[in-house]
Design a protein around this motif. Structure first.
Motif, PDB file in Angstrom:
ATOM      1  N   ARG A   1       0.836  -1.204   0.000  1.00  0.00           N
ATOM      2  CA  ARG A   1       0.000   0.000   0.000  1.00  0.00           C
ATOM      3  C   ARG A   1       0.874   1.259   0.000  1.00  0.00           C
ATOM      4  NH1 ARG A   1      -5.445  -1.133   1.125  1.00  0.00           N
ATOM      5  NH2 ARG A   1      -5.820  -3.189   2.033  1.00  0.00           N
TER       6      ARG A   1
ATOM      7  N   THR B   1       1.860   2.026  -3.742  1.00  0.00           N
ATOM      8  CA  THR B   1       0.846   2.206  -4.771  1.00  0.00           C
ATOM      9  C   THR B   1       0.546   3.680  -5.000  1.00  0.00           C
ATOM     10  OG1 THR B   1      -1.386   1.570  -5.463  1.00  0.00           O
ATOM     11  CG2 THR B   1      -1.076   2.094  -3.144  1.00  0.00           C
ATOM     12  N   SER B   2      -0.017   3.961  -6.156  1.00  0.00           N
ATOM     13  CA  SER B   2      -0.441   5.328  -6.467  1.00  0.00           C
ATOM     14  C   SER B   2      -1.959   5.462  -6.427  1.00  0.00           C
ATOM     15  CB  SER B   2       0.067   5.726  -7.862  1.00  0.00           C
ATOM     16  OG  SER B   2      -0.423   4.826  -8.850  1.00  0.00           O
TER      17      SER B   2
ATOM     18  N   ILE C   1      -3.783   4.702  -0.603  1.00  0.00           N
ATOM     19  CA  ILE C   1      -2.841   5.649  -0.010  1.00  0.00           C
ATOM     20  C   ILE C   1      -3.326   6.126   1.355  1.00  0.00           C
ATOM     21  CG2 ILE C   1      -1.882   7.977  -0.236  1.00  0.00           C
ATOM     22  CD1 ILE C   1      -1.650   7.489  -3.230  1.00  0.00           C
ATOM     23  N   SER C   2      -4.629   6.383   1.483  1.00  0.00           N
ATOM     24  CA  SER C   2      -5.150   6.901   2.750  1.00  0.00           C
ATOM     25  C   SER C   2      -4.979   5.886   3.874  1.00  0.00           C
ATOM     26  CB  SER C   2      -6.620   7.289   2.602  1.00  0.00           C
ATOM     27  OG  SER C   2      -7.413   6.172   2.214  1.00  0.00           O
TER      28      SER C   2
ATOM     29  N   THR D   1      -1.338   5.770   4.836  1.00  0.00           N
ATOM     30  CA  THR D   1      -0.958   6.936   5.636  1.00  0.00           C
ATOM     31  C   THR D   1      -1.229   6.698   7.114  1.00  0.00           C
ATOM     32  OG1 THR D   1      -1.385   8.440   3.786  1.00  0.00           O
ATOM     33  CG2 THR D   1      -1.360   9.400   5.993  1.00  0.00           C
TER      34      THR D   1
END
Length: 304
Positions: A100, A103-104, A109-110, A113
């Motif tokens: 994760r 990845t773009s 992404i969230s 994070t």
């Protein structure tokens, strides 16, 4: 007195002889089978030389990294040695969480994070709360995102052993008073439905796995594991969550890793600092991390 019989012999002329020779040659050739019509029997010794499926190759390679690791052989306090299925499942789920970070895709992404950011708030974040124990175990926490996720899973492996002895199908604690559908705990990490409010990323993760149950890694976590019969508390969404938490261990794992960053007090063993952090498990996860970084195609096979 018998009359002697004379044998008769057919005499062919040159033209007839040529005709029969050509006919014989034609019949012999017509009996030779066409190679395309040959079907190999089930007992054929011919082997399929095609390579293994792309998805199984990387998963098997990552699982192999756990086989001879010291983490797999470690004897956990009051729990003993972890099931091989648990260590393999945790390694694969760590690999997915690590992917994760690479990845773009915004949806992933969230979640990455939340897993990798350091809040520095010991009241909610288990890693900050455990920082001194990591140091005592020879591991220091840094702001590096990759190392943070690896440290998180190092703690997660210890938590899963404390909560369920690494058994994906563990039901609620029958001695506990939280018996409603929304508060009853289930799965490897004994998480309850009412935890969904801790972060919007939890609902995203829940929906992600419900839409793609093939990502659950159930066949890995369940290998050679015997499950006790356990009931589901209540009915409705809370009961559905309990059932899914037990049947989708990869979801239960990533969910718990988010919870460790946003609401660590959900887990008693964390609050009491009973979950162990073992350096050999961190080293095993580091080998998984190195493997993925050397070939990011593995992320595709982990169904991210």
């Amino acid at each position: 007195m018998e009359r002697s019989k004379k044998s008769t012999r057919l005499v062919l002329g040159p033209s007839r002889l040529l005709f029969f020779l050509m006919l014989s040659l034609f019949l012999n050739l017509s009996c030779v089978p066409n190679p395309e019509d040959i079907t190999l029997s089930d007992n054929s010794d011919v082997q399929n030389s095609s390579p293994p499926s792309h998805s199984s190759y990387y998963i098997e390679e990552i699982m192999a990294l756990t086989h001879n690791s010291k983490c797999s052989a470690y004897s956990w306090q009051d729990r003993g040695r972890a099931p091989a299925a648990y260590i393999q499942g945790m390694a694969l789920t760590f690999a997915r969480s690590f992917c994760r970070l690479k990845t773009s895709q915004a949806a992933f992404i969230s979640i990455a994070t939340v897993l990798s950011n350091n809040t520095g708030d010991a009241k909610i974040d288990a890693l900050t709360y455990y920082s001194s124990l990591f140091s005592q175990s020879g591991m220091s926490l840094t702001n590096n995102r990759d190392e943070t996720v690896r440290s998180l899973y190092t703690l997660g492996i210890g938590l899963g052993m404390r909560e369920s002895s690494g058994k994906y199908c563990e039901g609620r604690d029958m001695s506990a008073s939280n018996t409603s559908a929304s508060t009853a705990e289930a799965g490897i990490f004994q998480t309850s439905y009412n935890s969904l409010s801790a972060s919007e990323e939890l609902s995203k993760l829940y929906n992600e796995y419900k839409l793609a149950p093939h990502k659950c890694l159930l066949e890995v976590f369940s290998s050679n594991i015997k499950c006790k019969t356990s009931s589901i508390a209540g009915t409705g969404p809370g009961a559905d969550y309990q059932a899914f938490n037990k049947s989708c261990p990869a979801f239960a794992t990533e969910y718990a890793m988010i919870m460790l960053r946003v609401r660590r007090n959900h887990y008693g063993p964390i609050n009491r600092k009973e979950a162990q952090v073992v350096q050999s498990c961190n080293q095993m996860l580091n080998s998984v991390q190195d493997y993925i970084e050397n070939d990011l195609n593995a992320c595709d096979d982990l169904n991210l």
